[in-house]
Design an enzyme around this catalytic site. Structure first.
Site, PDB file in Angstrom:
ATOM      1  N   LEU A  59       0.780  -1.089   0.026  1.00  0.00           N
ATOM      2  CA  LEU A  59       0.151   0.062   0.329  1.00  0.00           C
ATOM      3  C   LEU A  59       0.604   1.179  -0.356  1.00  0.00           C
ATOM      4  CD1 LEU A  59      -2.300  -0.821   2.728  1.00  0.00           C
ATOM      5  CD2 LEU A  59      -3.121  -0.838   0.158  1.00  0.00           C
ATOM      6  N   HIS A  60       0.820   1.938  -1.053  1.00  0.00           N
ATOM      7  CA  HIS A  60       1.341   3.765  -0.582  1.00  0.00           C
ATOM      8  C   HIS A  60       0.608   4.748  -1.714  1.00  0.00           C
ATOM      9  CE1 HIS A  60       2.045   2.184  -5.190  1.00  0.00           C
ATOM     10  NE2 HIS A  60       2.429   3.400  -5.193  1.00  0.00           N
ATOM     11  N   ARG A  61      -0.427   4.581  -2.622  1.00  0.00           N
ATOM     12  CA  ARG A  61      -0.861   5.452  -2.237  1.00  0.00           C
ATOM     13  C   ARG A  61      -1.525   6.340  -1.455  1.00  0.00           C
ATOM     14  NH1 ARG A  61      -0.885   5.391  -7.898  1.00  0.00           N
ATOM     15  NH2 ARG A  61      -0.903   3.609  -8.969  1.00  0.00           N
TER      16      ARG A  61
ATOM     17  N   ARG B 134       6.776   6.270   3.959  1.00  0.00           N
ATOM     18  CA  ARG B 134       5.633   7.307   4.560  1.00  0.00           C
ATOM     19  C   ARG B 134       4.266   6.760   4.531  1.00  0.00           C
ATOM     20  NH1 ARG B 134       3.299   8.651  -0.839  1.00  0.00           N
ATOM     21  NH2 ARG B 134       1.932   7.852  -0.734  1.00  0.00           N
TER      22      ARG B 134
ATOM     23  N   ASP C  62      -2.424  -2.087  -3.965  1.00  0.00           N
ATOM     24  CA  ASP C  62      -2.486  -0.894  -5.030  1.00  0.00           C
ATOM     25  C   ASP C  62      -2.037  -0.460  -6.348  1.00  0.00           C
ATOM     26  OD1 ASP C  62      -0.982   0.648  -3.353  1.00  0.00           O
ATOM     27  OD2 ASP C  62      -1.623   2.447  -2.342  1.00  0.00           O
TER      28      ASP C  62
END
Length: 375
Positions: free
Chosen positions: A217-219, A252, A292
């Site tokens: 997950l990074h979006r 992040r 994602d």
């Protein structure tokens, strides 16, 4: 043909998703031998995890030029790349600039080349999510608006480009260099040594092939909004009670887990960003991938691994129509429903799309040779 007659191409790479697409092109250009080429690394991703390790594992040569343009906002980064790349083009005068994917470097270098009247070739052209809140969608739209040659991965890309006014003679459905790379690297993995972090190797040994899931997950739409991230995290935590999950966490994303106080529970193992081969050997043996990522939707389709995409849209519809991908959105009930269907053996069975056969880079090089007038 004299040395002075050799056409020279700039291959532009800047960020981690580019590297996997550049590697097959380098192999194909070397094998063909009719075009000169220089590898230009803009430095958009510049730390070792995003840079050196990928070059080493993918067999990409040291860049001819490293521009060091990482850091800053989207505008700052794009501007730095444009200034540096303009000077480079004026100095070295390439006959063509080839850009891949949809990162800021793709956009920046395409704009510079076009203003200098250097032909632009876009690999992975024509993909559209329809979501202009995604920076990648803007990059795709602008790059395709000014490119001269379009190398397309799937039929939807052809349809989008023709609808946007591009001539069919400039649009080439060649397959996918990402598939080239996955097939090549997967064939290497049993015989090459790769350095998997100890915690990843221990996790795989503990649970075994097909008996765990992988998360990425990074979006920003998923991890920068506390309520959305909390809802996704709750669904993942609940599903992990039925299947252990491992989560290579983007910096992040990890920061936002702490910021929003999200507890994923003991059955989700958090690890750092993975080198390419370590991550490939992790997800290719997973029972399911929850992601994602755009690229991982395609890679899982290539190797037949069930994939659940935690987004409301995708620019890669062929992975839904033909591949192993299911678009589940961010609703916890939908995530759990589809994840449990995979676990129960009712998951989607897909196939590898046409031309995703490991030879896309060869087709691209043959087209470039023809279009650049090389005899």
């Amino acid at each position: 043909m004299s040395l002075n007659d050799v056409k020279s191409i700039f291959l532009v790479a800047g960020a981690r998703p580019n590297f996997m697409k550049i590697a097959p092109l380098v192999r194909a250009l070397r094998a063909d031998g009719r075009l000169g080429w220089q590898l230009i690394h803009t430095g958009q991703h510049y730390d070792r995890d995003m840079n050196d390790v990928f070059f080493e594992e993918l067999g990409i040569p040291k860049p001819d030029v490293f521009m060091g343009c990482g850091g800053g906002s989207h505008a700052e980064q794009t501007a730095k790349v444009m200034v540096g790349f303009e000077a480079l083009c004026l100095e070295r005068k390439p006959d063509c600039v080839l850009v891949v994917g949809d990162v800021n470097s793709t956009l920046a270098c395409a704009i510079v080349a076009k203003k200098l009247q250097i032909p632009v070739a876009h690999v992975e052209a024509g993909l559209r999510s329809g979501d202009r809140s995604m920076p990648e969608e803007i990059n795709r739209l602008v790059t395709d608006a000014i490119s001269d040659l379009f190398f397309v991965t799937e039929p939807s890309g052809v349809e989008h480009l023709v609808r946007e006014g591009k001539s069919l003679s400039a649009v080439h459905h060649v397959g996918h260099v990402m598939a080239d790379n996955v097939l090549y690297q997967a064939a290497q993995s049993p015989v090459v040594s790769y350095s998997a972090p100890c915690e990843v190797a221990e996790f795989k040994e503990l649970y075994g092939r097909g008996r765990y899931g992988v998360i990425t997950l990074h979006r920003p739409s998923n991890v920068d909004d506390g309520s959305t991230f909390s809802a996704i995290g709750g669904a993942l935590r609940e599903f992990s009670r039925e299947l252990p999950l491992i989560f290579p966490v983007h910096p992040r994303t990890r920061s936002n887990l702490e910021r929003f106080g999200i507890d994923l529970g003991a059955r989700i193992t958090l690890v750092g960003p993975q080198p390419y081969m370590s991550f490939l050997n992790l997800w290719k043996d997973a029972g399911v991938v929850l992601t994602d990522s755009g690229g991982l939707q395609e890679e899982t389709t290539v190797l037949g691994v069930p994939c659940l995409t935690l987004r409301e849209n995708t620019e890669r519809p062929i992975t839904l129509d033909e591949g192993t991908n299911v678009l589940v959105g961010t609703n916890p009930h939908a995530i759990l429903r589809e994840a449990r269907a995979v676990l129960a053996g009712r998951g989607k069975c897909g196939r590898r799309p046409k031309l995703w056969d490991g030879r896309a880079a060869e087709r691209i090089v043959s087209t470039l040779v023809r279009e650049l007038g090389v005899i």
